[in-house]
Structures are given as structure tokens and as C-alpha cells.
Design an enzyme around this catalytic site. Structure first.
Site, mmCIF file in Angstrom:
data_model
loop_
_atom_site.group_PDB
_atom_site.id
_atom_site.type_symbol
_atom_site.label_atom_id
_atom_site.label_comp_id
_atom_site.label_asym_id
_atom_site.label_seq_id
_atom_site.Cartn_x
_atom_site.Cartn_y
_atom_site.Cartn_z
ATOM 1 N N SER A 1 41.528 -19.723 -2.628
ATOM 2 C CA SER A 1 40.696 -20.603 -1.815
ATOM 3 C C SER A 1 39.571 -19.878 -1.087
ATOM 4 C CB SER A 1 41.567 -21.370 -0.801
ATOM 5 O OG SER A 1 42.321 -20.482 -0.012
ATOM 6 N N GLU B 1 39.356 -29.994 6.303
ATOM 7 C CA GLU B 1 40.321 -29.453 5.348
ATOM 8 C C GLU B 1 41.722 -29.926 5.659
ATOM 9 O OE1 GLU B 1 42.063 -25.205 3.667
ATOM 10 O OE2 GLU B 1 41.396 -25.384 5.736
ATOM 11 N N ASP C 1 51.023 -33.841 18.990
ATOM 12 C CA ASP C 1 50.221 -33.204 17.952
ATOM 13 C C ASP C 1 49.287 -34.218 17.301
ATOM 14 O OD1 ASP C 1 51.629 -30.836 18.362
ATOM 15 O OD2 ASP C 1 53.177 -31.409 16.916
ATOM 16 N N PHE D 1 45.497 -26.000 18.240
ATOM 17 C CA PHE D 1 46.684 -26.731 18.666
ATOM 18 C C PHE D 1 47.995 -26.015 18.427
ATOM 19 C CE2 PHE D 1 43.355 -29.797 17.503
ATOM 20 C CZ PHE D 1 43.182 -30.402 18.725
#
Length: 319
Positions: free
Chosen positions: A108, A317, A291, A275
Site C-alpha cells: 500500500s 481510508e 469511538d 483516537f
């Protein structure tokens, strides 16, 4: 002996890439010719887009999409193949081919460089041309390539990155960093020769290369400390990101609240928009009270970015 074998492997890997493929202009010229061919085939809308959202569902190739389409149909008591996903209903759909210049199976980092910077690259490298060999800091200088996020920022647009993985991970880092190794997240992951050679870790580049990115949401590094735990200090990448944010946004504190709609906003006590210390949990395991989901993060990002009258670019993403 091990060092000699590694050096030989690197030299062999570098020699596999044709010289023309190390030149970014080769890839840009190829892309322009492909576009010209497509435009000759049909009359398309050639207006200039004000806003652009690039969604990257990591690992979602043709076979995965086919499996999802079949599953959707079978869950509806049909055969499956005749089912349509939402993207199948888009007025325009196309396939793009990305690959690494020196590896049959791409990673990636090199592929993110391809679709964000328009230049094919070697496996494991981000934001650089194929003239850079992985792990070789001294091959980086002069081989940096710019991304669409940088082009949008230079055009006066607002820019943002939203990911469910680390903001320094391969896909997002290709938007702002230039590195001979996708794993050089912080200086702790870099070998002495790379540090002595003047190469910067990806977290530092996140703060320094494009310091005025309007939106950045994702996570930090595995093993780093989660600021939401009382009494914990911010080492490594957390400290760099925090210091950079504080310098550019004095008086804002360690991070904002994420207002995802009805009800009280989620408190974010980490560096802005980060986060978790590691990757975010899968959607099925997510605590929807503490979350944010990818959908919620994207909605907030768009609300923030669309304030710019010139438009925005947003990289999203699902990592």
C-alpha cells in the site's frame, strides 16, 4: 555475511527497475496519453471539480467486491451475482491499475504513491520515485514527488485526511511524506545511518511538510501512549504531533471535541483527531459512545472543509 546478502538483494532489486521508470515524467506522460485516449472515445463532462473526495477501501480488489455483491444478494434470498452494490449504480465507473515497479505483489505504500502522486514507485517507499531503494536514505534526495493533497493546498483549497488506521501509515503518509521506508514512523524506527543521512521520520514530516492540513483524523502508533489514560505523557510521534499542533493553533489545548450530531460531542483528549494509540477497532467491535465511526468522521471532516469557498480535497481510508 547477513549484511552482504542484504546489500546484494537491494542492488538486485534496484537493477530490476528500468531506468525510464525511475523518471516521474515517464509515468505522468503515460497517464496523460491514457486520458487523451479516453477523451477521444467519448464526450465527457470536462468541467473542473470544486471538491474531491478520494475513498480508499484498503484491500478491496475486484474479487472482494464480487464476494460482497454475492453475499448481499444471498442474504436477500437470491442467487447473489445479480445483486447491485451502491457503487454499481454510479453513472461512471472505471478500473485503475496500480502496481510496484519492483514487486509482483504490491504494497500500500508504493500503490498510494501511484494514485496520490501519479508516479509508480518501489515496494515499501512513499512519496518518492522508483529511483529510491527501500531502506536507502541516501537515494531519497531529489526523488521526492508531490501529491494531489499538496496540489490542492497550493490551489487554495482546504485539505484533510481521515483514516481508521495510523495517520502515519502507508496510504495517508504518501499524501505528505517522502520516505525510503514506510515503516519509519518515528525516529525510533529509523536506523542510525538514515538519521545521520538527514532523512526525517514520517511523523515529523506530517507536522512539517504541510503544516496547515485542516483535518487529520485517525490513530497514532502501536505501543505509544494513549493520552486518554490519566497521567500518561506523550512520547514519540504523539509529542511531535502535539507540539506541531500547539505551535500552529495556540490556545486550543491537546485536541478538540468531535461533534458527530445529536447528543454530546465525543471528547478527544489525544493529539487532535487521533483516537487510539494503535489502529481503530473494527466496526463490529466499535463502542459507538466513545469511538467515532468512519462515516461520522467523514461527515465532520466535510463540514469543516466545506467552509473554504475554493473547495476541498479529502482523502478517506478504510484501513
Amino acid at each position: 555475511m547477513k549484511a552482504l546478502l542484504l546489500l546484494l538483494a537491494q542492488l538486485c532489486s534496484a537493477s530490476l527497475v528500468p531506468e525510464r521508470e525511475k523518471d516521474p515524467e515517464y509515468w505522468r506522460g503515460q497517464a496523460q496519453e491514457t486520458l487523451r485516449e479516453a477523451l477521444r472515445l467519448q464526450r465527457l463532462n470536462q468541467n473542473v471539480a470544486k471538491n474531491l473526495i478520494l475513498g480508499v477501501p484498503a484491500g478491496m480488489g475486484v474479487s472482494t467486491v464480487t464476494a460482497a455483491r454475492i453475499l448481499k444478494g444471498q442474504l436477500q434470498n437470491r442467487k447473489g451475482e445479480e445483486s447491485l452494490l451502491e457503487m454499481d449504480k454510479f453513472p461512471y465507473v472505471a478500473l485503475a491499475k496500480t502496481y510496484n515497479t519492483n514487486a509482483q505483489v504490491p504494497d500500500s505504500a508504493g500503490t498510494a504513491t501511484a494514485y496520490l502522486c501519479g508516479v509508480k514507485a518501489n515496494e515499501g517507499t512513499v512519496g518518492v520515485s522508483a529511483g529510491v531503494t527501500r531502506d536507502r536514505c541516501n537515494t531519497t534526495k531529489g526523488q521526492e514527488v508531490t501529491s494531489i493533497l499538496r496540489w490542492a493546498k497550493d490551489a487554495g483549497k482546504a485539505v484533510g485526511i481521515v483514516t481508521t488506521t495510523r495517520v502515519t501509515h502507508a496510504t495517508p503518509s504518501a499524501a505528505y511524506a517522502h520516505s525510503a521506508n514506510r515503516d519509519w514512523y518515528s525516529d525510533g524506527e529509523m536506523p542510525p545511518d538514515a538519521l545521520e543521512g538527514g532523512c526525517k521520520d514520517i511523523a515529523r514530516q506530517l507536522v512539517e511538510n504541510i503544516p496547515d492540513i485542516e483535518v487529520g483524523m485517525g490513530t497514532g502508533l502501536p505501543g505509544d501512549v494513549d493520552w486518554s489514560h490519566p497521567g500518561m505523557g506523550p512520547p514519540g510521534m504523539w509529542a511531535e504531533a502535539s507540539q506541531g499542533w500547539e505551535q500552529d493553533h495556540p490556545g486550543t489545548g491537546t485536541g478538540p471535541c468531535l461533534d458527530v450530531g445529536p447528543g454530546p460531542p465525543m471528547a478527544v483528549s489525544l493529539s487532535p483527531g487521533l483516537f487510539e494509540p494503535g489502529d481503530m477497532v473494527y466496526e463490529l467491535d466499535r463502542n459507538n459512545e466513545t469511538d467515532p465511526s468512519l462515516t461520522e468522521m467523514v461527515a465532520v471532516a466535510i463540514r469543516m472543509l466545506q467552509k473554504n469557498p475554493r473547495g476541498f480535497f479529502l482523502l478517506v481510508e478504510g484501513g
